[in-house]
Design an enzyme around this catalytic site. Sequence first.
Site, short mmCIF file in Angstrom:
data_model
loop_
_atom_site.label_atom_id
_atom_site.label_comp_id
_atom_site.label_asym_id
_atom_site.label_seq_id
_atom_site.Cartn_x
_atom_site.Cartn_y
_atom_site.Cartn_z
N ALA A 140 56.16 3.06 25.65
CA ALA A 140 56.57 4.60 25.72
C ALA A 140 57.14 4.57 26.29
O ALA A 140 58.04 5.12 27.14
CB ALA A 140 55.63 5.90 25.83
N TYR A 141 57.07 4.13 28.16
CA TYR A 141 57.24 4.56 29.45
C TYR A 141 59.18 3.77 29.06
O TYR A 141 60.20 3.77 29.58
CB TYR A 141 56.96 4.12 29.96
#
Length: 231
Positions: A149-150
């Site tokens: 996600a990052y």
Amino acid sequence: MTRVAIVTGASGGIGREVAQRLAKGGLAVLVHYSGNKARADEAVAQIAEAGGTASAFQADIAVETQMTALFDEVERRYGGVDVVVNTAGIMLLSPLADLNLDDLDRMHRTNIRGTFVVSQLAARRVRQGGAIINFSTTVTKLAVPGYTAYAASKGAVDAMTLILAKEMRGRDVTVNAVAPGPTATPLYFNGKPQEVIDAAAKASPLERLGVPADIAEVVAFLAGPARWING
């Protein structure tokens, strides 16, 4: 004419080092912070003690009215803005299958929307000869498990940066992204076992983690002499 910089997320970590380095180079710096006034004031005091010019301003990076007020204030205090460095970001790690979607939303709000809001204002207001510098990550290329996600949020930053550089044609404003590798900050150390940290340090040919001062030197280069590095 004194050049002026806005550094978001400048109360600590890489952002603080960037603010200090730009001030050392003669720029007046607005230290943006989201919540920790004491740390922001400390950063301003350190710059002043070193002979630089700085002041602090609180705003939520994802709220356009608050960030507009920040840009208004920097123009009121210093007469304009030449460099915008967007270091503000959050990193919440989890394998994709186990990710709490609230964490995804939090990173989207800060890393994507926040970068977009700041970039939009910068595109409208940065003076000729200026620079817009966003922050990405090497993880978009290294594809390290747990960073899904990052890395996705920073992939969006990469796309914004590359396209905005072309949209600024004719303005003499450069747009780039700095993508640090493992850097010795609380954000990086949080939750990592020592063996992971040691392996990351060993992976570099220099056999150490980066430090915020390393990253700040790159930002200072892009903010000043590196006029042919763009997009």
